[in-house]
Every structure is written in C-alpha cells, then in structure tokens.
Design a protein around this motif. Structure first.
Motif, PDB file in Angstrom:
ATOM      1  N   SER A   1      24.135  36.228  37.322  1.00  0.00           N
ATOM      2  CA  SER A   1      23.724  36.001  38.706  1.00  0.00           C
ATOM      3  C   SER A   1      24.529  36.915  39.624  1.00  0.00           C
ATOM      4  N   LYS A   2      24.064  37.017  40.857  1.00  0.00           N
ATOM      5  CA  LYS A   2      24.802  37.796  41.856  1.00  0.00           C
ATOM      6  C   LYS A   2      26.196  37.201  42.055  1.00  0.00           C
ATOM      7  N   LEU A   3      26.277  35.885  42.026  1.00  0.00           N
ATOM      8  CA  LEU A   3      27.555  35.198  42.172  1.00  0.00           C
ATOM      9  C   LEU A   3      28.482  35.536  40.995  1.00  0.00           C
ATOM     10  N   GLY A   4      27.912  35.610  39.793  1.00  0.00           N
ATOM     11  CA  GLY A   4      28.696  35.990  38.619  1.00  0.00           C
ATOM     12  C   GLY A   4      29.226  37.411  38.729  1.00  0.00           C
ATOM     13  N   LYS A   5      28.439  38.289  39.314  1.00  0.00           N
ATOM     14  CA  LYS A   5      28.885  39.677  39.496  1.00  0.00           C
ATOM     15  C   LYS A   5      29.992  39.758  40.546  1.00  0.00           C
ATOM     16  N   ILE A   6      29.864  38.967  41.607  1.00  0.00           N
ATOM     17  CA  ILE A   6      30.925  38.910  42.623  1.00  0.00           C
ATOM     18  C   ILE A   6      32.209  38.381  41.990  1.00  0.00           C
ATOM     19  N   LYS A   7      32.070  37.375  41.135  1.00  0.00           N
ATOM     20  CA  LYS A   7      33.216  36.808  40.427  1.00  0.00           C
ATOM     21  C   LYS A   7      33.927  37.885  39.627  1.00  0.00           C
ATOM     22  N   THR A   8      33.158  38.692  38.901  1.00  0.00           N
ATOM     23  CA  THR A   8      33.751  39.744  38.072  1.00  0.00           C
ATOM     24  C   THR A   8      34.493  40.762  38.930  1.00  0.00           C
ATOM     25  N   VAL A   9      33.876  41.200  40.013  1.00  0.00           N
ATOM     26  CA  VAL A   9      34.522  42.180  40.900  1.00  0.00           C
ATOM     27  C   VAL A   9      35.797  41.593  41.493  1.00  0.00           C
ATOM     28  N   SER A  10      35.746  40.326  41.919  1.00  0.00           N
ATOM     29  CA  SER A  10      36.947  39.712  42.508  1.00  0.00           C
ATOM     30  C   SER A  10      38.066  39.595  41.479  1.00  0.00           C
ATOM     31  N   GLN A  11      37.713  39.301  40.227  1.00  0.00           N
ATOM     32  CA  GLN A  11      38.732  39.232  39.176  1.00  0.00           C
ATOM     33  C   GLN A  11      39.358  40.601  38.933  1.00  0.00           C
ATOM     34  N   ILE A  12      38.542  41.627  38.894  1.00  0.00           N
ATOM     35  CA  ILE A  12      39.051  42.976  38.649  1.00  0.00           C
ATOM     36  C   ILE A  12      39.983  43.407  39.772  1.00  0.00           C
TER      37      ILE A  12
END
Length: 180
Positions: free
Chosen positions: A118-129
């Motif tokens: 999901s878009k939220l999952g992609k935001i999660k990944t970017v925030s983790q990185i």
C-alpha cells in the motif's frame, strides 16, 4: 536473471557489506556504512520500477524483493541495537510488523489473493530508511544544532510501522476471519 532481479540480488549482497563496515570500526565507518545502506535502499524502488515498466516482473523477483527489504531493514536495526543506538523494543516492533505482514500475505496467497504494498506501506519503508540512515550518521548535520533527528525520525517510522501494519490487518480481516 533480468536487471530488476540483479538489482534485488545486489541489495541482498550489500547487507553483509554494510554490516562488515560497521563492525570493523574503520575510520568514518558509520558514514561509509550509511552510504552503502543508501545505495542498497535505492535499488528497492528502482528494481520494481524497471520490472513494471519493462514488463519484467518474475516469480523470483516477487519472492526476492520483499525478502531483500526485510533483510536490509532488519539487519540495520539489529546492528543499531548492538551499537547501543536503538532500543531493542523498537527493533522488535518493526521486525514483528514485517513478520506479521509476511504471514498475512502468505495466508492471502493460499487463498489466491495478492496483497500488494500500500501507499502507507511505502511511506513506512521510506521513513524507516531515513531514520536508519540518520542513526548511522549520528544525526549529522542536525547534531550541530542539538536536534536528535535520528530518534525523532525513528519515532515517526515506528508510528508508520504500526499504522501500516494495522491497515494491512484491517484490509485483510475477512481472510483472517475465514481461517477462524
């Protein structure tokens, strides 16, 4: 092996490279490790983009890509815990969410349902990185003005991790109820 799968394989190969750099205590090792981590992370979006754009999506890629992402983030989090820069509970929340979503996707796949990112999952990944890189860099350049950017960014990443995990569960609740 096509180009997207080679990029994914490179991401997997770079995990022990940045871990080795962190553990060898070389001059500027944290900054070099952060650079290697950024390089690895940049292949994540690129491999998927190329695979979709050039119609090169493969089963191997569908398997390796999420595995590479989870390996990269998990290894970095565990390294940060070992370096005493991150509380273990933060790593457990993030890694636990990844395992839960992977399990959920496995249940869905058994039912013939694909749960895409999901878009939220992609935001999660970017925030983790972003948070991981900030912690590798000891908050540079924010440390010059006494802002604990890495901790703040990790707090945001944990928030998105929990939120996106709950989103996946809510969107797939019907599958879980079916199993009960």
């Amino acid at each position: 092996m096509n180009l997207p799968n080679r990029l994914t394989a490179a991401r997997i190969f770079l995990v022990p490279v940045f871990l080795a750099i962190l553990s060898l205590k070389v001059p500027y090792g944290d900054y070099i490790a952060a650079g290697v981590f950024i390089l690895a992370a940049s292949t994540d979006g690129l491999d998927g983009y190329i695979a979709r754009k050039r119609k090169m999506v493969t089963r191997l890629g569908k398997f390796m890509d999420p595995l590479a992402d989870k390996l990269m983030v998990s290894a970095a989090l565990i390294a940060l815990v070992e370096l005493n820069r991150l509380s273990g509970w933060v790593a457990v929340i993030i890694i636990g969410r990844e395992l839960a979503v992977t399990g959920l996707r496995s249940v869905a796949a058994a039912e013939g349902v694909v749960i895409s990112a999901s878009k939220l999952g992609k935001i999660k990944t970017v925030s983790q990185i972003i948070a991981i890189v900030a912690m590798f860099l000891h908050d540079f350049p924010f440390n010059m003005i006494q802002i604990p950017f890495g901790n703040l960014a990790m707090g945001v990443a944990v928030g998105f991790t929990i939120w996106s995990g709950m989103d996946y569960i809510m969107r797939s609740w019907y599958l879980l109820k079916k199993e009960a």
